[in-house]
Design an enzyme around this catalytic site. Structure first.
Site, short mmCIF file in Angstrom:
data_model
loop_
_atom_site.label_atom_id
_atom_site.label_comp_id
_atom_site.label_asym_id
_atom_site.label_seq_id
_atom_site.Cartn_x
_atom_site.Cartn_y
_atom_site.Cartn_z
N HIS A 188 0.85 -1.20 0.00
CA HIS A 188 0.00 0.00 0.00
C HIS A 188 0.88 1.24 0.00
O HIS A 188 2.08 1.16 0.21
CB HIS A 188 -0.99 -0.02 1.17
CG HIS A 188 -0.38 0.09 2.53
ND1 HIS A 188 0.46 -0.87 3.06
CD2 HIS A 188 -0.49 1.05 3.50
CE1 HIS A 188 0.82 -0.51 4.28
NE2 HIS A 188 0.27 0.66 4.57
N HIS A 206 1.32 3.97 1.82
CA HIS A 206 1.84 4.75 2.96
C HIS A 206 3.37 4.89 2.90
O HIS A 206 4.07 3.95 2.54
CB HIS A 206 1.41 4.11 4.28
CG HIS A 206 -0.02 4.38 4.62
ND1 HIS A 206 -0.72 3.64 5.55
CD2 HIS A 206 -0.88 5.32 4.16
CE1 HIS A 206 -1.96 4.12 5.63
NE2 HIS A 206 -2.08 5.14 4.80
N ASP A 229 5.73 4.88 5.03
CA ASP A 229 6.61 3.94 5.74
C ASP A 229 6.68 2.58 5.06
O ASP A 229 7.33 1.66 5.55
CB ASP A 229 6.21 3.81 7.22
CG ASP A 229 4.81 3.26 7.41
OD1 ASP A 229 3.91 3.61 6.64
OD2 ASP A 229 4.62 2.46 8.34
N HIS A 230 6.00 2.45 3.91
CA HIS A 230 6.10 1.22 3.11
C HIS A 230 6.70 1.48 1.73
O HIS A 230 7.07 0.54 1.04
CB HIS A 230 4.73 0.55 2.98
CG HIS A 230 4.20 0.06 4.28
ND1 HIS A 230 4.21 -1.27 4.65
CD2 HIS A 230 3.69 0.73 5.34
CE1 HIS A 230 3.72 -1.39 5.88
NE2 HIS A 230 3.38 -0.18 6.32
N HIS A 250 -7.56 -0.41 5.24
CA HIS A 250 -6.49 0.44 5.81
C HIS A 250 -6.20 1.57 4.82
O HIS A 250 -6.19 2.74 5.18
CB HIS A 250 -5.27 -0.41 6.08
CG HIS A 250 -4.09 0.34 6.61
ND1 HIS A 250 -4.09 0.93 7.85
CD2 HIS A 250 -2.87 0.60 6.07
CE1 HIS A 250 -2.92 1.53 8.04
NE2 HIS A 250 -2.17 1.35 6.97
N ASP A 288 -0.40 -3.86 6.11
CA ASP A 288 -1.05 -3.34 7.31
C ASP A 288 -2.53 -3.72 7.36
O ASP A 288 -3.34 -3.01 7.96
CB ASP A 288 -0.92 -1.81 7.38
CG ASP A 288 0.51 -1.37 7.68
OD1 ASP A 288 1.37 -2.24 7.86
OD2 ASP A 288 0.73 -0.14 7.73
N HIS A 322 4.25 -4.50 10.63
CA HIS A 322 4.74 -3.88 11.87
C HIS A 322 4.84 -4.86 13.03
O HIS A 322 4.08 -5.83 13.10
CB HIS A 322 3.80 -2.75 12.31
CG HIS A 322 3.78 -1.58 11.38
ND1 HIS A 322 4.62 -0.50 11.51
CD2 HIS A 322 3.01 -1.33 10.29
CE1 HIS A 322 4.36 0.38 10.55
NE2 HIS A 322 3.38 -0.11 9.79
FE LIG Z 1 0.02 1.71 6.60
#
Ligand SMILES: [Fe+2]
Length: 256
Positions: free
Chosen positions: A57, A59, A61-62, A115, A134, A172
């Site tokens: 996805h 985001h 942090d990915h 998400h 996530d 995570h």
């Molecule tokens: Fe995320």
């Protein structure tokens, strides 16, 4: 056909990086690219050459390592069709029902929105492994940010239908906090109590609690257990549809 090798390593403060390597063809995929330096260092440690990034996805942090990792390795970036415009460097967009090859192994794509609107999960049946980003966590699930609780519940149902011995790699390390929340929802679940102790021991030893399995999540993850009468009673939602009980559990977690 040789078994895939899967290597998980910590990134950023609580993200995971994962490399998947086919020893026969040398094909190597990175699940997401949370931190370019860590992904490149892991590749060097293993002596593997990256051929793919599989983005779950959009985001940051990915995906924030996408550009640097692609520039360093020349890899191809595969990501979710339904949010392709938000995935840096994407070369090929995929969605529900698509399959593609990672060396000699087949990767299957599931749409698992909730998400984010376009979140996907990558399943590799030959490795009995699912890379869920996530969407699902150990004893938890992702925050419903771009979707609705019903949408997230449907996504989780797709994962719940995978074989119980499927290894689940999540985005995570949230398990210890999730276990405390889980026990607040289902304090009399012996499997969860036992798991919470095991998780505390792993974390005290500085070890990861992932991957998990679908079977273990079905037994201990409150988000996958809205049908359980004791949980429904505790929340005052007896006989309500599963997605509604799920939505309430998600709401409670947001402020736990
Ligand atoms: Fe995320």
């Amino acid at each position: 056909m040789a078994a895939l090798q899967i290597y998980q390593f910590p990134c950023l403060s609580d993200n995971f990086g994962v490399l998947i390597h086919d020893p026969d063809t040398k094909a190597t995929a990175s699940i997401d690219a949370p931190e370019a330096a860590k992904v490149l260092a892991a590749l060097k440690d293993k002596g593997w050459r990256l051929t793919h990034i599989l983005t779950t996805h959009h985001h940051a942090d990915h995906t924030q390592g996408n550009a640097e990792v692609k520039a360093a390795t020349g890899c191809k970036i595969i990501g979710p069709r339904n949010e392709a415009a938000r995935v840096p460097g994407i070369d090929e967009a995929v969605g529900e029902g698509d399959t593609f090859a990672l060396g000699a192994h087949q990767v299957q794509v599931l749409d698992t929105p909730g998400h984010t609107a376009g979140h996907v999960t990558y399943v590799i049946p030959s490795a009995k492994a699912a890379f869920v980003g996530d969407t699902l966590f150990a004893i938890g699930c992702g925050r419903v940010i771009e979707g609705t609780p019903q949408m997230m519940w449907e996504s989780l149902n797709k994962l719940m239908a995978l074989p119980k011995d499927t290894a689940v790699y999540c985005g995570h390390e949230y398990t210890q906090a999730n276990a405390r929340f889980g026990l607040s929802i289902e304090p009399d679940n012996p499997a969860l109590e036992k798991r919470a102790k095991a998780v505390d021991e792993l974390r005290a030893a500085g070890r990861a609690t992932l991957p998990t399995t679908i079977g273990l999540e079905l037994e201990t993850n409150p988000f996958l257990r809205p049908h359980v009468p004791a949980i429904q009673r505790r929340l005052g939602l007896e006989g309500k549809p599963d997605w509604e009980v799920f939505a309430r559990i998600r709401e409670l977690k947001n402020t736990f």
